[in-house]
Design a protein around this motif. Sequence first.
Motif, short mmCIF file in Angstrom:
data_model
loop_
_atom_site.label_atom_id
_atom_site.label_comp_id
_atom_site.label_asym_id
_atom_site.label_seq_id
_atom_site.Cartn_x
_atom_site.Cartn_y
_atom_site.Cartn_z
N GLU B 252 0.89 -1.26 0.00
CA GLU B 252 0.10 0.07 0.05
C GLU B 252 1.00 1.29 -0.12
O GLU B 252 0.42 1.98 -0.83
N ASN B 256 0.66 4.14 -3.05
CA ASN B 256 0.53 5.28 -2.55
C ASN B 256 1.52 6.17 -3.19
O ASN B 256 1.41 7.31 -3.49
N ALA B 289 -1.38 -5.14 -3.14
CA ALA B 289 -2.47 -3.99 -3.45
C ALA B 289 -2.78 -4.15 -4.80
O ALA B 289 -1.89 -4.40 -5.58
N ALA B 291 -4.27 -1.10 -8.17
CA ALA B 291 -4.85 -0.12 -8.40
C ALA B 291 -5.61 -0.51 -9.71
O ALA B 291 -5.12 -0.50 -10.87
N GLY B 316 -9.15 -0.75 -5.24
CA GLY B 316 -8.29 0.29 -5.52
C GLY B 316 -8.54 0.99 -6.79
O GLY B 316 -8.53 0.23 -7.81
N THR B 325 -5.83 9.41 -3.30
CA THR B 325 -6.16 8.04 -3.00
C THR B 325 -5.37 7.37 -2.17
O THR B 325 -4.02 7.66 -2.09
N TYR B 327 -4.50 3.52 -0.97
CA TYR B 327 -4.41 2.12 -1.21
C TYR B 327 -4.25 1.31 0.11
O TYR B 327 -3.70 1.64 0.83
#
Lengths: 163, 405
Positions: B252, B256, B289, B291, B316, B325, B327
Amino acid sequence: MLQKKICLLGAFGVGKTSLTQRFVSSIFSDKYLTTVGVKIDKKAVDVGATPVSLVIWDIAGEDEVSAVRTSYLRGAAGYLLIVDVTRAQTLEVARSIQQRVATEIGDIPFLCLLNKIDVENWDIAEARFEELQQAGWTVERTSAKTGAGVEEAFTELARRIVG
Amino acid sequence: MQQELPAKVSESLLRLVDEQRFLAHFVVDENQILVSMGGQPEHYGLADLSTGVPVADQLPFVEGLLPLFETPFLIRSLEMPSGRIADVHMFADDEVVWIVLMDMTAEHDEAQLVQQKAYDMTLLSEREARLIAQLETANTELTLAHRELAESRDALLVTHNRLRQELLEAEKYVRSCLPPPIAEPFVLDWLFVPTTELGGDSFGYHWLDDEHFALYLLDVCGHGVGAALLSVAANQTLRSEALPQTDFHNPEAVLNAMNRVYQMELHNDMYFTIWYGVYHAPTRQMKYASAGHPPPILVCGPREARGEVQLLNAKGPILGMLPVTRYVAQTFVIPRESRLFVFSDGTCEIGRPDGSMLDQQGFEEILSRPVAAGASELERLLACVREMHGEETLEDDFSIMKLEF
């Protein structure tokens, strides 16, 4: 009334008879009828305050085998040289006739009429007309079909004759 | 020596001519006054002429011709007021001028017929010649245009070939950035088939330390060199761990940080999806994670049997769209005898010729099929989607990594 003889000259099929009929009788026919010999019509026009009776000689057109009889122009006070804008060679015929008339009859008033201007496909470049004007010719545009410029052309010739 | 005709013959001929030619004559004096007339003037519509008045007022064709400059003088085929056609003979005799009319209507009409046909034919052939000339001009222009088109096409082909070559070079470079497959301590294999236009897929993996293995796959929106450049740049950022103050063990944190660096307004309005995971070998735990990326598929069970499918879901949004945003990472323990497939959407979203698409279930079904010993299931998958697509060339990059535990 003052009476003057004028002649219409040019290659065959350029519209000499049609122009005469349009001027004299205000009529036009799409059907082409060749002229053999001579047709003579009369019409009076006013040049300013002077009425002039024009005796119009519609002479058979020139072709490859028979030339215009310039003797028919004896006594003529002026003439109209007709060119068909859709046929480039009719301009050459007109130039040839003009030279012969000038030689045999002398310098009498004349106008060159570019006829059939209502047709779209012109076969003569604008530059050619400018050449003629630079050579001293008066060039007018006419359409026997629509009547455009016809009355004006005959009257202008009469004006030049009467002076 | 020419002898005169006998009087009887002359009279006979004169009568014949008079009958056939409807002779009419007019006499004009030196003052151009009509003094007498005879014969058949009414045949020509000239019966009402008056003597003692100027002839030119009554016979317009005489206008300008008197006194005669040449004698005899002939006007051929002159149309008369009656419509008849006459040859007009004029000749001087002492102090008067004779004007004689002879009807030539029949000859005129015959000549007009012949001349009409001749002129019609001439005008027709002139028109034909003009049309041919116009056609030839058009043909010349067309030939010229065709030649210019051919030259343009050749130049275009040269440019196209050069661009194609450059695309191939770019593809070669993208491929060179991909790490080689590995065999220990687990098997990692991959397949990368870029589209002909060069897509935006790239992926990578490397050991972060002795226990943690990072793997990632990203897909930049669109195709072409621009997308490929961004894809390679993002890939290099991850491979070289070039995000300041970012713990690459933490998916994450990585996403990010990537989201901050790769905001679309800084990168020609391009954005991308990415899946980033870190596998901890001692605990078999996968922390990951996503996106906006398709969830990886885990197929559990021995290769030779149909496997059980599990998805490694994570929520995400697409990376690069919103700077705020955040995540969130997920964790998952990878079971033994399982295979994890990480892929781009171009690998699973396959269009069929009938317009339908391969759905998620269908894709999972293909991946869960038993695998024969020694066979490559990635090659099998590629063959399968190509057959489904109906054409050799796929519309998007086909990128897939397989980890076999």
